[in-house]
Design a protein around this motif. Structure first.
Motif, PDB file in Angstrom:
ATOM      1  N   ASP A 371      42.067  34.469  34.966  1.00  0.00           N
ATOM      2  CA  ASP A 371      40.928  33.547  35.076  1.00  0.00           C
ATOM      3  C   ASP A 371      39.697  34.222  35.676  1.00  0.00           C
ATOM      4  N   GLY A 372      39.717  35.517  35.743  1.00  0.00           N
ATOM      5  CA  GLY A 372      38.601  36.253  36.339  1.00  0.00           C
ATOM      6  C   GLY A 372      38.872  36.602  37.791  1.00  0.00           C
ATOM      7  N   TYR A 373      39.854  35.912  38.402  1.00  0.00           N
ATOM      8  CA  TYR A 373      40.238  36.198  39.795  1.00  0.00           C
ATOM      9  C   TYR A 373      41.735  36.430  39.939  1.00  0.00           C
ATOM     10  N   PRO A 395      48.454  28.947  34.027  1.00  0.00           N
ATOM     11  CA  PRO A 395      49.905  28.751  33.961  1.00  0.00           C
ATOM     12  C   PRO A 395      50.276  27.632  32.999  1.00  0.00           C
ATOM     13  N   VAL A 396      51.267  27.901  32.158  1.00  0.00           N
ATOM     14  CA  VAL A 396      51.711  26.883  31.203  1.00  0.00           C
ATOM     15  C   VAL A 396      53.166  27.176  30.826  1.00  0.00           C
TER      16      VAL A 396
END
Ligand code: UD1
Ligand code: CA
Length: 455
Positions: A371-373, A395-396
């Motif tokens: 997510d970029g972080y 998360p999935v």
């Protein structure tokens, strides 16, 4: 009880000919530093204490030596190989066993060869030197022998024409009891062509004490010392040749050996097959009957029995492929566990994921793991079917046996056995194409007529 073994590794040299910001002994051969090679050589030959001699300016070597668990001795300034070993004296302390001197820039010596040098000390020798027949003796020290006694080592710069004609050369590896070694080194002088304290002088000094010196014969292919980038390339080639041969000897089929590159720790079980142009980075193990097709790049990965990989697959660190998995062309996998018999056959990125058994991942599937972080995990349970061109936003979790329709952007968990459609619904407009062509053709005609008039 057998005699304890220690080693001093010399790594204080200036490495000018490498033209590098890094010390030469940190340059890798087969995926690990030359210093790590020599360390592993010593340990495999039963050495329990290792002291690495570094210069004041070699902070990088010192850090690598410490990470390898070596003791450190500083040599400043560098006054020759004999002086370098003397600098390790405090670190060696009251050690009473056999002491070998090794050069950190000579990475290809085999443990059995070093064991032979120690073995000579277990026999009737007091000092043993590893020698080899050099095709081009050049600047190597010459081993002067009489029968099976080693009389002296003469540096090329000090040698008479007669001695220069000798092709039996000094590899640099030498061993004696710590006591003999240091008692002789104390008496070495720098009264020679280079104005340095030569380690090699201890042979004559110890003979003067009534000690017996011998030369142990080794193979030139192990003795290559690396001083420059061309030397580094030669060492790499020698390592690869050795590895390819060993793999084939142990029952691995290599389609085109000279195009396959291994790392120091590559492990492949017998009856596995490796296609042409495959590169193994560090940390790879391949189980029996796996087949790696051409043009794959693999590192930090374990490949299960009977798995099929590539062509053109990229497997990055943390990948664990179970038995009979299939990973096809243009698939990248990173830090993911793939269960038995699961397939990712085309054009996909699977990162930070856990896939169960019998999962089918369709072409063009992407795990959106970052997510970029932070990185997030995608979980796909046994028997799930992921339609082509799916984006799985982690998360999935995709439940057991679930189906994902093609082209979905999946942001929510999918329950076991469900069908998930995560895309815009299709709208059909009857007769639209004909109406479209008619209006566009009319507009085009009008614009042409307009142009004709104005010219
Ligand atoms: C040395 C041997 C020579 C042998 C050759 C094999 C001596 C006097 N000569 O010569 O007989 O045939 O190796 O390659 O020993 N080093 C230090 N501190 C120093 C000098 C060197 O740590 O003050 C280290 C270097 O980093 C290198 C090793 O010792 O790892 C060998 O030094 P180098 O100067 O390359 O020795 P050669 O002249 O090649
Ligand atoms: Ca050298």
């Amino acid at each position: 009880m057998s005699t304890q073994r220690a080693a001093v590794i010399l790594a204080a040299g200036k490495s000018t000919r490498m033209k590098s910001k890094y010390s030469k002994v940190l340059h890798p051969v087969g995926g690990r530093s030359m210093l790590a090679w020599v360390t592993s050589l010593a340990r495999t030959a039963g050495v329990t204490r290792i002291i690495c001699v570094v210069g004041d300016g070699n902070a990088d070597v010192r850090a690598e030596a410490e990470s390898l668990g070596l003791d450190i001795a500083i040599q400043e300034p560098q006054r020759g190989t004999g002086h370098a070993v003397l600098c390790a004296r405090d670190a060696v302390g009251n050690f009473e066993g056999d002491l070998a001197v090794l050069y950190a820039d000579t990475p290809l010596i085999e443990p059995d060869t070093l064991a032979n040098v120690f073995g000579a000390l277990a026999g009737d020798a007091d000092v043993a030197v590893l020698g080899f027949e050099a095709e081009d003796p050049a600047a190597y020290g010459r081993l002067i022998t009489e029968g099976d006694n080693l009389l002296a080592i003469v540096e090329a710069k000090e040698a008479t024409p007669e001695q220069l004609a000798v092709s039996f050369c000094n590899s640099g590896v030498m061993a004696a009891s710590a006591q003999h070694m240091f008692s002789a080194l104390e008496r070495v002088t720098d009264n020679n062509a280079k104005g340095e304290y030569y380690l090699t002088d201890i042979v004559e000094i110890l003979r003067g004490d009534g000690c017996r010196a011998v030369a142990v014969m080794g193979d030139e292919t192990e003795m290559l010392g690396v001083n420059s980038r061309p030397d580094l390339a030669m060492a790499e080639e020698a390592f690869q040749t050795r590895m390819r041969y060993r793999m084939m000897e142990s029952g691995v089929t290599l389609q085109d050996p000279k195009t396959i590159y291994f790392s120091f720790d590559t492990e492949i079980e017998n009856d596995a097959t490796v296609g042409a142009n495959v590169v193994f980075g560090p940390g790879v193990s391949v189980a029996a009957h796996a087949h790696i097709h051409p043009f794959c790049h693999i590192e930090g990965t374990s490949i299960g029995e009977g798995a099929q990989i590539g062509p053109f697959a990229r497997l990055r660190p943390g990948t664990e492929l179970a038995q009979n998995t299939k990973v096809g062309n243009f698939v990248e996998i990173k830090k993911a566990k793939i269960g038995k018999g699961s397939k990712i056959n085309h054009l996909s990125y699977i990162g930070d994921a856990v896939l169960g058994e019998g999962v089918n991942v369709g072409a063009g599937t992407i795990t959106c793991n970052y997510d970029g972080y932070f990185k997030h995990v995608t979980t796909i349970k046994d028997g799930a079917f992921v339609g082509t061109n799916s984006s799985l936003v982690a998360p999935v979790t995709i439940g057991k046996g679930a189906f994902l329709g093609s082209g979905g952007v999946v942001t929510n968990d999918v329950p076991e056995g469900a069908l998930a459609l995560a895309r815009a619904e299709q709208v059909n407009k009857e007769g639209w194409a004909e109406r479209y062509h008619k209006t566009q053709k009319t507009r085009k005609e009008k614009s042409r007529n307009g142009k004709g008039k104005s010219t």
